[in-house]
Design an enzyme around this catalytic site. Structure first.
Site, PDB file in Angstrom:
ATOM      1  CD  GLU A  51     -10.505   9.033  -8.440  1.00 40.75           C
ATOM      2  OE1 GLU A  51     -10.643   9.106  -7.208  1.00 40.75           O
ATOM      3  OE2 GLU A  51     -11.468   8.890  -9.231  1.00 40.75           O
ATOM      4  CD  GLU A  62     -10.892   5.732 -20.812  1.00 37.51           C
ATOM      5  OE1 GLU A  62     -10.350   6.157 -19.775  1.00 37.51           O
ATOM      6  OE2 GLU A  62     -12.125   5.747 -20.979  1.00 37.51           O
ATOM      7  CB  CYS A  93     -13.970  11.554 -20.345  1.00 37.37           C
ATOM      8  SG  CYS A  93     -12.180  11.817 -20.426  1.00 37.37           S
ATOM      9  CB  CYS A  96     -10.133   9.465 -22.821  1.00 38.58           C
ATOM     10  SG  CYS A  96      -9.367   9.488 -21.186  1.00 38.58           S
TER      11      CYS A  96
END
Ligand code: THU
Length: 140
Positions: A51, A62, A93, A96
């Protein structure tokens, strides 16, 4: 333990790697640690989410696993495992899924398994997760 849809048998080494790397995630803002592992050209590669205080710059686990594989010279995606603390386990998500599709010669043959440290498990094929996805073959 649960399994959804038509994905076949799991890849134990891949799931173990996703579980092992999950604690290394850098997730001070969301506290949502994700570990991922991809099998590419026969080898397993791990990645974690990283992050950033400028939130959109965050990179998912991923995609970091894919980056490690590509750096090593691997080119073909064969299987994916993703580990989070979510229950039921979280699937990749949308962004990804698109990047995983980029590296998959046959999305129907790529199993994506979501796990958590409690032993819960869900699995799909990549084709199920991103049906009718846009791919580079459509570009001129
Ligand atoms: N995250 C992943 O690493 N993979 C996904 O597929 C979903 C989301 C991360 C991004 C962010 O660091 C945190 O989970 C919360 O969204």
């Amino acid at each position: 333990m649960s399994e959804e849809h038509g994905a076949g048998g799991g890849d134990g080494e891949l799931e173990a790697l996703a579980l092992a790397v999950q604690p290394r995630a850098y997730a001070p803002y969301s506290k949502f640690r994700v570990g991922a592992a991809v099998r590419m050209s026969g080898k397993a590669y791990g990645g974690v989410n990283v992050e950033c205080a400028s939130f959109p710059l965050t990179v998912c686990a991923e995609r970091n696993a894919i980056a490690a594989a590509v750096l090593d010279g691997a080119s073909e995606l064969e299987a994916v495992a993703v580990c989070s603390d979510a229950s039921p386990p979280s699937s990749p998500c949308g962004g990804c899924r698109q990047v995983l599709l980029e590296l998959a010669a046959d999305p129907a043959a790529v199993t994506v398994t979501a796990i958590n440290p409690r032993g819960e498990r869900r699995a799909w094929t990549l084709a199920e997760l991103i049906p009718h996805g846009f791919c580079g073959r459509e570009l001129p």
